[in-house]
Write a protein that holds these residues in place. Structure first.
Motif, PDB file in Angstrom:
ATOM      1  N   GLU A  69     106.709  54.008 144.825  1.00 18.90           N
ATOM      2  CA  GLU A  69     106.946  52.791 144.063  1.00 18.90           C
ATOM      3  C   GLU A  69     105.764  51.829 144.173  1.00 18.90           C
ATOM      4  OE1 GLU A  69     111.743  52.349 144.458  1.00 18.90           O
ATOM      5  OE2 GLU A  69     110.590  52.298 146.317  1.00 18.90           O
ATOM      6  N   SER A  70     105.326  51.537 145.401  1.00 18.72           N
ATOM      7  CA  SER A  70     104.237  50.574 145.589  1.00 18.72           C
ATOM      8  C   SER A  70     102.897  51.121 145.096  1.00 18.72           C
ATOM      9  CB  SER A  70     104.132  50.178 147.065  1.00 18.72           C
ATOM     10  OG  SER A  70     104.595  48.869 147.277  1.00 18.72           O
ATOM     11  N   ASN A  71     102.550  52.337 145.504  1.00 17.81           N
ATOM     12  CA  ASN A  71     101.268  52.887 145.066  1.00 17.81           C
ATOM     13  C   ASN A  71     101.288  53.243 143.586  1.00 17.81           C
ATOM     14  OD1 ASN A  71      99.603  52.678 147.319  1.00 17.81           O
ATOM     15  ND2 ASN A  71     100.325  54.591 148.207  1.00 17.81           N
ATOM     16  N   GLY A  72     102.455  53.625 143.062  1.00 14.94           N
ATOM     17  CA  GLY A  72     102.560  53.884 141.626  1.00 14.94           C
ATOM     18  C   GLY A  72     102.327  52.620 140.816  1.00 14.94           C
ATOM     19  N   LEU A  73     102.920  51.515 141.260  1.00 17.20           N
ATOM     20  CA  LEU A  73     102.719  50.240 140.580  1.00 17.20           C
ATOM     21  C   LEU A  73     101.275  49.762 140.721  1.00 17.20           C
ATOM     22  CD1 LEU A  73     104.095  47.937 139.003  1.00 17.20           C
ATOM     23  CD2 LEU A  73     104.630  46.872 141.202  1.00 17.20           C
ATOM     24  N   PHE A  74     100.701  49.943 141.913  1.00 16.28           N
ATOM     25  CA  PHE A  74      99.313  49.540 142.143  1.00 16.28           C
ATOM     26  C   PHE A  74      98.364  50.372 141.287  1.00 16.28           C
ATOM     27  CE2 PHE A  74      95.542  48.919 145.055  1.00 16.28           C
ATOM     28  CZ  PHE A  74      95.467  47.554 144.885  1.00 16.28           C
ATOM     29  N   LEU A  75      98.646  51.658 141.144  1.00 26.64           N
ATOM     30  CA  LEU A  75      97.854  52.531 140.276  1.00 26.64           C
ATOM     31  C   LEU A  75      97.860  52.001 138.848  1.00 26.64           C
ATOM     32  CD1 LEU A  75      96.416  55.239 139.503  1.00 26.64           C
ATOM     33  CD2 LEU A  75      98.711  56.247 139.351  1.00 26.64           C
ATOM     34  N   TRP A  76      99.034  51.678 138.330  1.00 29.91           N
ATOM     35  CA  TRP A  76      99.148  51.139 136.976  1.00 29.91           C
ATOM     36  C   TRP A  76      98.347  49.857 136.828  1.00 29.91           C
ATOM     37  CZ3 TRP A  76     101.592  46.354 136.044  1.00 29.91           C
ATOM     38  CH2 TRP A  76     101.651  45.987 134.696  1.00 29.91           C
ATOM     39  N   ALA A  77      98.488  48.939 137.803  1.00 30.14           N
ATOM     40  CA  ALA A  77      97.794  47.659 137.728  1.00 30.14           C
ATOM     41  C   ALA A  77      96.276  47.852 137.736  1.00 30.14           C
ATOM     42  CB  ALA A  77      98.223  46.755 138.887  1.00 30.14           C
ATOM     43  N   LEU A  78      95.778  48.721 138.616  1.00 33.29           N
ATOM     44  CA  LEU A  78      94.333  48.959 138.681  1.00 33.29           C
ATOM     45  C   LEU A  78      93.819  49.553 137.375  1.00 33.29           C
ATOM     46  CD1 LEU A  78      93.831  50.361 142.306  1.00 33.29           C
ATOM     47  CD2 LEU A  78      93.394  48.039 141.479  1.00 33.29           C
ATOM     48  N   GLN A  79      94.567  50.484 136.796  1.00 31.56           N
ATOM     49  CA  GLN A  79      94.153  51.071 135.527  1.00 31.56           C
ATOM     50  C   GLN A  79      94.143  50.015 134.424  1.00 31.56           C
ATOM     51  OE1 GLN A  79      97.085  54.214 135.376  1.00 31.56           O
ATOM     52  NE2 GLN A  79      95.610  55.761 136.067  1.00 31.56           N
ATOM     53  N   GLU A  80      95.151  49.155 134.405  1.00 28.35           N
ATOM     54  CA  GLU A  80      95.199  48.086 133.412  1.00 28.35           C
ATOM     55  C   GLU A  80      94.021  47.127 133.570  1.00 28.35           C
ATOM     56  OE1 GLU A  80      97.762  47.269 130.870  1.00 28.35           O
ATOM     57  OE2 GLU A  80      97.818  49.444 131.172  1.00 28.35           O
ATOM     58  N   LEU A  81      93.564  46.949 134.790  1.00 29.61           N
ATOM     59  CA  LEU A  81      92.461  46.036 135.075  1.00 29.61           C
ATOM     60  C   LEU A  81      91.092  46.685 134.871  1.00 29.61           C
ATOM     61  CD1 LEU A  81      93.986  44.345 138.235  1.00 29.61           C
ATOM     62  CD2 LEU A  81      93.353  43.153 136.120  1.00 29.61           C
ATOM     63  N   GLY A  82      91.084  47.987 134.568  1.00 31.74           N
ATOM     64  CA  GLY A  82      89.828  48.649 134.251  1.00 31.74           C
ATOM     65  C   GLY A  82      89.169  49.401 135.385  1.00 31.74           C
ATOM     66  N   TYR A  83      89.883  49.624 136.485  1.00 28.76           N
ATOM     67  CA  TYR A  83      89.313  50.377 137.604  1.00 28.76           C
ATOM     68  C   TYR A  83      89.398  51.883 137.334  1.00 28.76           C
ATOM     69  CZ  TYR A  83      89.247  46.133 140.459  1.00 28.76           C
ATOM     70  OH  TYR A  83      88.992  44.885 140.955  1.00 28.76           O
ATOM     71  N   HIS A  84      88.448  52.624 137.895  1.00 29.78           N
ATOM     72  CA  HIS A  84      88.468  54.085 137.846  1.00 29.78           C
ATOM     73  C   HIS A  84      89.207  54.569 139.094  1.00 29.78           C
ATOM     74  CE1 HIS A  84      86.027  58.115 137.518  1.00 29.78           C
ATOM     75  NE2 HIS A  84      87.331  58.299 137.616  1.00 29.78           N
ATOM     76  N   VAL A  85      90.431  55.054 138.904  1.00 34.00           N
ATOM     77  CA  VAL A  85      91.295  55.417 140.031  1.00 34.00           C
ATOM     78  C   VAL A  85      91.673  56.889 139.950  1.00 34.00           C
ATOM     79  CG1 VAL A  85      93.306  54.712 141.387  1.00 34.00           C
ATOM     80  CG2 VAL A  85      92.340  53.137 139.694  1.00 34.00           C
ATOM     81  N   VAL A  86      91.630  57.568 141.088  1.00 29.62           N
ATOM     82  CA  VAL A  86      92.034  58.968 141.183  1.00 29.62           C
ATOM     83  C   VAL A  86      93.170  59.077 142.192  1.00 29.62           C
ATOM     84  CG1 VAL A  86      91.295  61.324 141.697  1.00 29.62           C
ATOM     85  CG2 VAL A  86      89.694  59.723 140.628  1.00 29.62           C
TER      86      VAL A  86
END
Length: 274
Positions: A69-86
């Motif tokens: 839940e927490s890392n899934g939400l953080f993943l979404w937020a980072l992607q929305e903010l333009g970060y390159h996340v794996v």
């Protein structure tokens, strides 16, 4: 889902373009605002691998969450903010000698300015700020000292304790999709080797320490000047638990909690070679 509401939930004032400074603030603010908790499962609810459900729970209902839940939400937020996340899968050290759990824990690696940064806002005693994936990288964060190290293409996150180092988890850089963790999300809600199944808990970092609810206990951990820890435990009646969750963690449950505090069993050995 509204990104601005998420940022308000974690106490971040404004949208910022990707940078290490902004990433550190996001990571820290999420950790100190969103408790790491398993309470839903012990209220007769299911935990789902669904970011929209996690958003509703964490942002609108002001609850905490488990790693999905927490890392899934953080993943979404980072992607929305333009970060390159794996997305990667970590195996948690079970504290049984030589045994790791299945590759079930979601960790995130952000590629920024030519470096890779481990991010994890969904682990109770893990990093406070992003830490670079650099072999033998030692870093103090909020009084705790962490070590990143690489062995045979596996990365290990260690935490300094009074008698040396304790490994937290290990992972490879094999890329995963968030959707790949559906089976593992179910595993953690049914396996006697999982802390989510075995314990009702809620935890938040505090300056130079941590406050944690487990079962019928409230545990405060404080770092001492010499690098040790002092733990204070308060026994709780069932009537006191809702008040503690509200006052210490800002959580008000809508369903009755069934407190649980059992020791996990050793993980299945078949997972050791994943």
């Amino acid at each position: 889902m509204d990104l601005k509401l998420y940022l308000q939930r974690i106490g971040v004032d404004s949208l910022q373009p990707p940078s290490l400074t902004a990433l550190r603030e996001l990571h820290y603010q999420h950790l100190i605002s969103v408790p790491f908790e398993s309470l839903s499962f012990h209220c007769g609810e299911r935990i789902f691998l669904d970011v929209e459900i996690s958003y509703e729970k964490i942002v609108r209902r002001r609850r905490g969450g488990c790693c999905y839940e927490s890392n899934g939400l953080f993943l979404w937020a980072l992607q929305e903010l333009g970060y390159h996340v794996v997305v990667h899968a970590a195996q948690i050290n079970s504290n049984f000698p030589g045994l790791f759990g299945p590759p079930s824990h979601v960790v995130l690696v952000v590629k920024l300015d030519g470096r890779k940064w481990l991010c994890d806002v969904g682990f109770g005693e893990g990093i406070i700020f992003p830490i670079p994936l650099e072999d033998e990288r030692e870093e103090e964060q909020n009084g705790w000292t962490f070590l990143m190290r690489e062995e045979e293409e596996e990365w290990y996150l260690d935490k300094k304790v009074e008698n040396g180092w304790r490994n937290i988890y290990k992972f490879t850089l094999t890329e995963r999709r968030f959707e790949d963790f559906v089976e593992m999300c179910d595993y953690h809600q049914s396996s006697p080797s999982s802390i989510i199944f075995c314990k009702s808990f809620c935890s938040l970092p505090i300056p130079r320490g941590r406050v944690t609810y487990i079962g019928h206990r409230l545990i405060s951990t404080e770092l001492t000047a010499g690098g040790g820890t002092v733990k204070t435990t308060r026994d709780l009646t069932e009537e006191e638990i809702p008040e503690v969750l509200r006052d210490k963690f800002g959580i008000v449950l809508s369903r009755k909690l069934v407190p649980k505090d059992e020791d996990p069993t050793p993980p299945n050995y078949d997972y050791q070679h994943e």
